[in-house]
Design a protein around this motif. Structure first.
Motif, PDB file in Angstrom:
ATOM      1  N   ASP A  84       0.722  -1.298  -0.154  1.00 52.75           N
ATOM      2  CA  ASP A  84      -0.025  -0.112   0.039  1.00 52.75           C
ATOM      3  C   ASP A  84       0.813   1.350  -0.157  1.00 52.75           C
ATOM      4  O   ASP A  84       0.266   2.381  -0.050  1.00 52.75           O
ATOM      5  CB  ASP A  84      -1.050   0.212   1.290  1.00 52.75           C
ATOM      6  N   SER A  98     -16.784  -5.287  -1.849  1.00 54.24           N
ATOM      7  CA  SER A  98     -16.878  -5.161  -3.211  1.00 54.24           C
ATOM      8  C   SER A  98     -17.998  -5.814  -3.766  1.00 54.24           C
ATOM      9  O   SER A  98     -18.681  -6.618  -3.115  1.00 54.24           O
ATOM     10  CB  SER A  98     -15.484  -5.744  -3.550  1.00 54.24           C
ATOM     11  N   GLY A 119      -4.959  -2.217  -3.829  1.00 57.25           N
ATOM     12  CA  GLY A 119      -4.765  -1.588  -5.183  1.00 57.25           C
ATOM     13  C   GLY A 119      -5.864  -1.483  -6.123  1.00 57.25           C
ATOM     14  O   GLY A 119      -5.693  -0.930  -7.269  1.00 57.25           O
ATOM     15  N   ARG A 120      -7.034  -2.411  -5.888  1.00 55.51           N
ATOM     16  CA  ARG A 120      -8.141  -2.357  -6.773  1.00 55.51           C
ATOM     17  C   ARG A 120      -9.157  -1.142  -6.533  1.00 55.51           C
ATOM     18  O   ARG A 120      -9.391  -0.829  -5.528  1.00 55.51           O
ATOM     19  CB  ARG A 120      -8.859  -3.637  -6.701  1.00 55.51           C
ATOM     20  N   GLU A 121      -9.310  -0.670  -7.569  1.00 56.84           N
ATOM     21  CA  GLU A 121     -10.307   0.748  -7.556  1.00 56.84           C
ATOM     22  C   GLU A 121     -11.651   0.259  -7.207  1.00 56.84           C
ATOM     23  O   GLU A 121     -12.312   1.277  -6.751  1.00 56.84           O
ATOM     24  CB  GLU A 121     -10.230   1.475  -8.897  1.00 56.84           C
ATOM     25  N   ASP A 122     -12.073  -1.016  -7.778  1.00 55.23           N
ATOM     26  CA  ASP A 122     -13.559  -1.280  -7.157  1.00 55.23           C
ATOM     27  C   ASP A 122     -13.566  -1.982  -5.805  1.00 55.23           C
ATOM     28  O   ASP A 122     -14.571  -2.349  -5.588  1.00 55.23           O
ATOM     29  CB  ASP A 122     -13.961  -2.234  -8.174  1.00 55.23           C
ATOM     30  N   GLU A 124     -13.448  -1.255  -1.646  1.00 54.76           N
ATOM     31  CA  GLU A 124     -13.306  -0.479  -0.618  1.00 54.76           C
ATOM     32  C   GLU A 124     -12.738  -1.000   0.694  1.00 54.76           C
ATOM     33  O   GLU A 124     -13.205  -2.079   1.047  1.00 54.76           O
ATOM     34  CB  GLU A 124     -14.611   0.596  -0.071  1.00 54.76           C
TER      35      GLU A 124
END
Length: 223
Positions: A84, A98, A119-122, A124
């Motif tokens: 992160d 998600s 690292g995934r934008e979709d 939280e």
């Protein structure tokens, strides 16, 4: 050994049908510990309403908007240390939301793989320190108990703790009724309560996978 319990186990083992499948017929002993047993244990922690425990330290909830939320306690830097961009050396409690079910595919087996969502934008992710969290006290208590007694009891809905051990009469001597009688008697002598003996019939397969209650019995007799 507890004579009455031993007689019940041996009787059930003699009455079990013969089988070439070693684990088809199991003799199980369910120990129910006295009311008030382990009264010093911290209360179990849960994330809140709607969550279902899927593994030790991992919970999952279906949300009304079609997403899912998982809470995983004790997440350490195993898979992606410092991925992160910050310093990550202590265990944490993660709340992950998600719409992608693949994010939660490993929860019931390898919960720490929730770190793959980094690292995934979709996705939280809310991260809290594990040290000092209410779940830490609960985990630490039972971890110390496990090291001392080699088992961790299960908590029923009525607040009573239980432990299930088993033997396989059609397997080897080490998996048979005498070791089960020994292990169960040790538990009764140490913690009291009551025990119920029953015969359970499972699928007729020749699988080499040792059932969990049988593996636990063997652990208690070999410590």
């Amino acid at each position: 050994m507890n004579r009455s319990l031993t007689r019940s186990i041996l009787r059930a083992a003699r009455q079990a049908p013969a089988s070439t499948s070693p684990f088809t017929h199991l003799i199980k002993v369910e120990h129910v510990f006295p009311t008030g047993a382990f009264a010093d244990a911290p209360a179990p922690w849960t994330p809140g309403d709607g969550f279902t425990a899927v593994a030790r330290g991992a919970w999952l909830r279906q949300n009304a908007d079609g997403t899912q939320t998982a809470v995983v306690a004790g997440v350490g830097p195993k898979e992606l240390p410092a991925a992160d961009g910050g310093k990550w050396t202590e265990e944490e409690v993660w709340t992950v939301t998600s719409a992608d079910p693949e994010v939660f595919a490993w929860l019931d087996d390898k919960a720490h793989r929730i770190t793959w969502a980094l690292g995934r934008e979709d996705v939280e992710i809310v991260r809290e320190p594990y040290p000092g969290h209410p779940v830490e006290a609960y985990d630490e208590y039972w971890y110390a108990f496990q090291l001392r007694h080699w088992f961790t009891p299960s908590l029923r809905a009525d607040g009573r703790y239980t432990l299930t051990l088993a033997c396989a009469p059609n397997s080897s001597w080490w998996n048979g009724p005498w070791p089960l009688a020994d292990a169960s008697s040790q538990v009764m002598d140490a913690f009291g309560g009551r025990a119920r003996v029953r015969t359970v019939t499972g699928p007729n397969t020749r699988t080499a996978t040792v059932p969990a209650p049988l593996a636990l019995m063997r652990r208690l007799t070999r410590r």
